[in-house]
Write a protein that holds these residues in place. Structure first.
Motif: not given
Length: 273
Positions: A225-246
């Motif tokens: 469960k703890e790792f799934v929560t971290v994964m969700i946080g990471i994908y949320f970062t992508a979803k809101i545009g914070l992972a697109k930075k180059i």
């Protein structure tokens, strides 16, 4: 002397490979007492002092199942300071400064507060995670199942991270710096599926599940469960545009163009089918 944690993981393996090439002395940490390596267990604070004694540089990688930064990392950093560790290179996360949901944010704060010179490596999402975390869906169901919406991610190959980490551990001038490490292109998962389809010669689909759907599926797969929560946080970062930075950081540190996603797909073709 350098101590490497997480040496069996995607990034750790590459760091070890690069250090071996340079013939730099280092030790590998292992949570197994019967291992040939140095006993070091994040969940056993008694292992910290013996493992860190004599160590000047520490490559620190958070185990995926450990999310409580204060409980596990505060004692570790306190002991590192006591025994004279002079430099901590911590594998963090792109956009972590604006994302207090993930444990990396708190770990960075703990390290900074300690006063030990640090280098924070903040990479984007690893290309190899598509194999280690989602390989089953790719191979069996021919789909990518992550809740990242239409958000773009500037994917990075762990081979490039290994090269950069080894250089930082063996060079001076990187103390008290944070590097945002990205590839040279930002892709959404629809584009990732298209590239994989072209390289693998079969149709790969991107399924854009809700967070609840993703959570349920990962838990059914047996992921903690703890790792799934971290994964969700990471994908949320992508979803809101914070992972697109180059950023240019990786290319500057490497001295060459980073590995592209198409090159990754070609090199790992037989692990993706």
């Amino acid at each position: 002397m350098i101590l490497i944690t997480g040496a069996t993981g995607n990034v750790g393996r590459e760091v070890v490979n690069e250090l071996r090439k340079s013939e730099t002395p280092f030790k590998i940490a292992s949570h197994r007492k019967d291992s040939e390596y140095v006993y070091f267990d994040f969940e056993n604070a008694d292992s910290f002092r013996p493992a860190l004694t004599g160590v000047k540089k520490l490559f620190l990688l958070r185990p995926p199942h450990i999310a409580d930064a204060k409980k596990y990392f505060q004692p570790l950093i306190d002991i590192a300071k006591e025994v004279g560790v002079e430099h901590i290179v911590f594998l963090s996360l792109l956009g972590v400064e604006k994302n207090p949901i993930v444990p990396h944010h708190k770990i960075e704060k703990i390290i900074k507060k300690s006063g030990i010179p640090y280098t924070f490596l903040r990479p984007s999402f690893f290309m190899q995670n598509l194999i280690s975390q989602h390989g089953e869906e790719l191979r069996k169901e021919k789909e990518i199942y992550v809740p990242a919406g239409k958000g773009k991610t500037s994917f990075i190959d762990v081979r490039d991270i290994g090269t950069v980490t080894a250089r930082i551990l063996t060079e001076n001038g990187h103390e008290n710096k944070g590097y945002s490490l990205t590839g040279t292109e930002a892709l959404d998962y629809y584009e990732v599926a298209e590239i994989l389809s072209e390289e693998l010669g079969e149709t790969i689909k991107y399924v854009n599940p809700s967070v609840l759907q993703f959570r349920d599926k990962m838990l059914k797969k047996g992921i903690k469960k703890e790792f799934v929560t971290v994964m969700i946080g990471i994908y949320f970062t992508a979803k809101i545009g914070l992972a697109k930075k180059i950023t240019p950081d990786l290319q500057i540190l490497l001295g060459k163009r980073p590995i592209t996603f198409k090159e990754f797909a070609h090199d790992y073709k037989y692990e993706l089918v």
